[in-house]
Scaffold this motif. Structure first.
Motif, PDB file in Angstrom:
ATOM      1  N   SER A  71       0.459  -0.547  -0.007  1.00 35.78           N
ATOM      2  CA  SER A  71      -0.088  -0.044  -0.134  1.00 35.78           C
ATOM      3  C   SER A  71       0.713   1.295   0.179  1.00 35.78           C
ATOM      4  CB  SER A  71      -1.477  -0.150   1.833  1.00 35.78           C
ATOM      5  OG  SER A  71      -0.089   0.543   2.239  1.00 35.78           O
ATOM      6  N   ASN A  72       1.875   0.944   0.096  1.00 33.66           N
ATOM      7  CA  ASN A  72       2.822   1.734   0.057  1.00 33.66           C
ATOM      8  C   ASN A  72       2.803   3.386  -0.991  1.00 33.66           C
ATOM      9  OD1 ASN A  72       5.615   1.918  -1.254  1.00 33.66           O
ATOM     10  ND2 ASN A  72       5.407  -0.122  -0.907  1.00 33.66           N
ATOM     11  N   LEU A  73       3.749   4.438  -0.772  1.00 38.15           N
ATOM     12  CA  LEU A  73       4.208   5.367  -1.674  1.00 38.15           C
ATOM     13  C   LEU A  73       4.872   5.513  -2.775  1.00 38.15           C
ATOM     14  CD1 LEU A  73       4.158   8.448   0.664  1.00 38.15           C
ATOM     15  CD2 LEU A  73       1.914   7.554  -0.856  1.00 38.15           C
ATOM     16  N   CYS A  74       6.153   4.417  -2.465  1.00 37.81           N
ATOM     17  CA  CYS A  74       6.585   4.653  -3.164  1.00 37.81           C
ATOM     18  C   CYS A  74       6.738   3.887  -4.482  1.00 37.81           C
ATOM     19  CB  CYS A  74       8.321   4.795  -2.724  1.00 37.81           C
ATOM     20  SG  CYS A  74      10.432   5.263  -4.072  1.00 37.81           S
ATOM     21  N   HIS A  75       6.484   2.612  -3.853  1.00 34.73           N
ATOM     22  CA  HIS A  75       6.682   1.700  -5.475  1.00 34.73           C
ATOM     23  C   HIS A  75       5.197   0.587  -4.676  1.00 34.73           C
ATOM     24  CE1 HIS A  75       9.886   1.521  -1.983  1.00 34.73           C
ATOM     25  NE2 HIS A  75       8.946  -0.313  -1.245  1.00 34.73           N
ATOM     26  N   GLY A  76       3.794   0.932  -4.176  1.00 34.28           N
ATOM     27  CA  GLY A  76       3.256   0.182  -3.786  1.00 34.28           C
ATOM     28  C   GLY A  76       1.865   1.297  -4.774  1.00 34.28           C
ATOM     29  N   THR A  77       0.810   0.632  -3.926  1.00 35.51           N
ATOM     30  CA  THR A  77      -0.658   1.746  -4.562  1.00 35.51           C
ATOM     31  C   THR A  77      -0.944   3.062  -4.518  1.00 35.51           C
ATOM     32  OG1 THR A  77      -1.563  -0.786  -4.485  1.00 35.51           O
ATOM     33  CG2 THR A  77      -3.542   0.499  -4.431  1.00 35.51           C
ATOM     34  N   ALA A  78      -0.748   3.057  -3.230  1.00 34.75           N
ATOM     35  CA  ALA A  78      -1.209   4.614  -2.646  1.00 34.75           C
ATOM     36  C   ALA A  78      -0.219   5.450  -3.656  1.00 34.75           C
ATOM     37  CB  ALA A  78      -0.953   4.917  -1.102  1.00 34.75           C
ATOM     38  N   GLY A  79       0.765   5.204  -4.069  1.00 36.23           N
ATOM     39  CA  GLY A  79       1.950   6.511  -4.533  1.00 36.23           C
ATOM     40  C   GLY A  79       1.341   6.249  -6.194  1.00 36.23           C
ATOM     41  N   ASN A  80       0.724   5.241  -6.864  1.00 40.00           N
ATOM     42  CA  ASN A  80       0.102   5.568  -7.955  1.00 40.00           C
ATOM     43  C   ASN A  80      -1.070   5.358  -7.913  1.00 40.00           C
ATOM     44  OD1 ASN A  80       2.204   3.185  -8.429  1.00 40.00           O
ATOM     45  ND2 ASN A  80       0.988   2.677  -9.625  1.00 40.00           N
ATOM     46  N   GLY A  81      -2.292   5.499  -7.020  1.00 39.20           N
ATOM     47  CA  GLY A  81      -3.678   6.437  -7.109  1.00 39.20           C
ATOM     48  C   GLY A  81      -3.316   7.561  -6.716  1.00 39.20           C
ATOM     49  N   TYR A  82      -2.762   8.057  -6.827  1.00 37.17           N
ATOM     50  CA  TYR A  82      -2.415   9.994  -6.127  1.00 37.17           C
ATOM     51  C   TYR A  82      -2.070  10.048  -8.126  1.00 37.17           C
ATOM     52  CZ  TYR A  82      -0.956  11.257  -1.517  1.00 37.17           C
ATOM     53  OH  TYR A  82      -1.140  12.409  -0.659  1.00 37.17           O
ATOM     54  N   ALA A  83      -1.849   9.321  -8.825  1.00 37.27           N
ATOM     55  CA  ALA A  83      -1.631   9.959  -9.829  1.00 37.27           C
ATOM     56  C   ALA A  83      -2.531  10.564 -10.584  1.00 37.27           C
ATOM     57  CB  ALA A  83      -1.209   8.870 -11.147  1.00 37.27           C
ATOM     58  N   PHE A  84      -3.949   9.630  -9.512  1.00 39.00           N
ATOM     59  CA  PHE A  84      -5.406   9.766 -10.086  1.00 39.00           C
ATOM     60  C   PHE A  84      -6.059  11.231  -9.243  1.00 39.00           C
ATOM     61  CE2 PHE A  84      -5.400   5.262  -9.950  1.00 39.00           C
ATOM     62  CZ  PHE A  84      -5.068   5.041 -11.167  1.00 39.00           C
ATOM     63  N   LEU A  85      -5.827  11.595  -7.993  1.00 41.91           N
ATOM     64  CA  LEU A  85      -6.463  12.640  -7.215  1.00 41.91           C
ATOM     65  C   LEU A  85      -5.184  13.923  -8.285  1.00 41.91           C
ATOM     66  CD1 LEU A  85      -5.071  11.913  -4.310  1.00 41.91           C
ATOM     67  CD2 LEU A  85      -7.449  12.239  -5.115  1.00 41.91           C
ATOM     68  N   VAL A  86      -4.377  14.084  -8.890  1.00 45.55           N
ATOM     69  CA  VAL A  86      -4.075  14.342  -9.780  1.00 45.55           C
ATOM     70  C   VAL A  86      -4.813  14.989 -10.997  1.00 45.55           C
ATOM     71  CG1 VAL A  86      -2.041  15.099 -11.303  1.00 45.55           C
ATOM     72  CG2 VAL A  86      -1.125  14.550  -9.073  1.00 45.55           C
ATOM     73  N   LEU A  87      -4.500  13.968 -11.816  1.00 42.72           N
ATOM     74  CA  LEU A  87      -6.098  14.559 -12.788  1.00 42.72           C
ATOM     75  C   LEU A  87      -7.000  14.549 -12.548  1.00 42.72           C
ATOM     76  CD1 LEU A  87      -4.493  10.677 -15.204  1.00 42.72           C
ATOM     77  CD2 LEU A  87      -4.241  13.453 -15.245  1.00 42.72           C
ATOM     78  N   TYR A  88      -8.107  14.798 -11.405  1.00 43.84           N
ATOM     79  CA  TYR A  88      -9.153  15.264 -11.300  1.00 43.84           C
ATOM     80  C   TYR A  88      -8.883  16.265 -10.987  1.00 43.84           C
ATOM     81  CZ  TYR A  88     -12.915  15.952  -7.967  1.00 43.84           C
ATOM     82  OH  TYR A  88     -13.609  16.830  -7.467  1.00 43.84           O
ATOM     83  N   ARG A  89      -7.767  17.033 -10.684  1.00 42.92           N
ATOM     84  CA  ARG A  89      -7.893  17.798 -10.053  1.00 42.92           C
ATOM     85  C   ARG A  89      -7.154  19.435 -11.608  1.00 42.92           C
ATOM     86  NH1 ARG A  89      -2.256  20.303  -7.141  1.00 42.92           N
ATOM     87  NH2 ARG A  89      -1.919  20.245  -9.034  1.00 42.92           N
ATOM     88  N   ARG A  90      -6.372  18.349 -12.478  1.00 42.22           N
ATOM     89  CA  ARG A  90      -6.328  18.940 -13.389  1.00 42.22           C
ATOM     90  C   ARG A  90      -7.412  18.718 -14.574  1.00 42.22           C
ATOM     91  NH1 ARG A  90      -1.148  20.038 -15.154  1.00 42.22           N
ATOM     92  NH2 ARG A  90      -1.647  20.479 -17.420  1.00 42.22           N
TER      93      ARG A  90
END
Length: 401
Positions: A318-337
């Protein structure tokens, strides 16, 4: 195919549950506070241990006690948690412990953004303004660091200077930011083969041409994009053209999905890894380019989001650097953009899957993973950002809450 299916797992179809996310944050914070040991900080997770020491002391911001202390304070400052004690009050002991860690593992790297003294002194700065002089010395001394990447090199202290300027408004941080950016510009190399600029990283005893969001080109681009208001218009235009050109020329596009190989000049073996995680590949590009102005990269960023979604959650947890949470941030960025609700739905779907991964791993190992970039504190912050639908990747997008 842009990803290696063996590195990913099928998304668990769970409805978004805000209360479950809030409960998990509270649980992670409470367990973390209770697990700290006097003089030894937090137990290192088996997945983070290196070497033969069965109970090492890890202190850096990236994977150790400094990152845990920062995350706990950040979650309280954001209103996501209430702490039982002040974790920044012991910063002097933490600084001493981290200097011992550096002496044993990375001598001379006190300025490092993710491993060194710099973030610990920055945590203490609001209470001790006199530390500004030492921080300025560290940033200045790191301007020509040969690594030319975020973890150890000048791009990391470029980011530190930007956060310090945002916090204080002092001109010295803007000056150090501009000086560091100018040196990085002079250090750019040009590839006739690919028709784009890149940096050579002298890192861990070898020279590399990384493109990624920690050691690579877009990791360095991130603080330049975020701090473009500190550059004059002509300088920023040069940077914007350079960054956009390299990102486009180095992209791999398949059926509308987009990712990037680890290195511009990587070996066949390296480029065959098909990594799709924050620290290599599509998700990290979306996250580090979140604030890139205009729409010239929007097609690539959307394609990178589609590649991340198609690959599914990462098996590494679930981690940030090489896990699911880190990948999920890409979707949050695209939602904002874009404002498109589907991206927020995807971010929250990854959050619920990451929560199940966290529960599974906690049961398997009998302990939490006490770290920011590689562990459960990063997950807690991601859950909070999914609740408020705001992409603020910790210690990359935000340092002072």
């Amino acid at each position: 195919m842009l990803h290696d299916p063996a590195r990913h797992e099928t998304l668990t179809p769970l409805a978004w549950n805000e209360e479950a996310a809030r409960a998990a944050i509270r649980h992670i914070v409470a367990r973390t506070e209770a697990a700290c040991r006097d003089g030894r900080y937090w137990p290192v997770h088996p997945l983070d241990r290196e070497g033969e020491d069965p109970d090492p002391i890890e202190t850096p911001l990236y994977h150790g006690a400094a990152g845990v202390a920062w995350a706990l304070q950040y979650l309280e400052d954001c209103g996501a948690a209430t702490l039982a004690q002040d974790w920044l009050g012991g910063w002097r002991d933490l600084l001493a412990a981290n200097r011992a860690w550096l002496a044993a593992n990375a001598p001379g790297e006190q300025a490092s953004w993710l491993m060194g003294d710099t973030p610990i002194l920055m945590m203490a700065l609001p209470r001790h303004p006199e530390l500004a002089g030492e921080l300025a010395r560290l940033v200045a001394a790191n301007r020509s660091h040969p690594a030319r990447e975020l973890m150890w090199g000048a791009p990391g202290t470029l980011l530190a200077a930007l956060f310090l300027h945002e916090r204080t408004g002092e001109a010295r941080w803007a000056a150090l930011y501009r000086e560091t950016a100018a040196i990085l510009w002079e250090q750019l190399a040009w590839s006739e083969q690919h028709g784009c600029a890149y940096w050579v990283q002298d890192l861990y005893g070898r020279e590399s041409s990384y493109l990624d969001a920690v050691h690579g080109f877009v990791a360095t681009a991130a603080p330049l994009v975020k701090g473009r208001h500190l550059l004059d218009a002509a300088d920023w235009q040069r940077w914007q053209d350079c960054i956009a050109n390299t990102v486009r020329k180095s992209a791999t596009i398949e059926g509308g999905r987009v990712s990037w190989r680890p290195q511009l000049f990587g070996t066949e073996r390296e480029n065959a890894k098909k990594l799709l995680q924050f620290c290599h590949g599509a998700p990290g590009f979306v996250i580090t380019l979140a604030d890139f102005p205009g729409g010239e990269l929007d097609d690539l960023l959307a394609g990178a989001g589609e590649a991340t979604w198609a690959a599914g959650p990462l098996r590494k947890g679930s981690n940030l650097c090489h896990g699911t949470a880190g990948n999920g941030y890409a979707f949050l960025v695209l939602y904002r953009r874009t404002g498109e609700p589907a991206w927020l739905e995807r971010a929250r779907a990854f959050a619920m899957h990451a929560l199940k991964q966290f529960e599974r791993d906690a049961g398997e190992y009998g302990q939490l993973r006490y770290s920011l970039w590689t562990g459960d504190l990063g997950l807690a912050i991601y859950l909070w950002d999914c609740i408020r639908a705001r992409p603020q990747f910790p210690t990359l997008d935000v340092f002072y809450a």
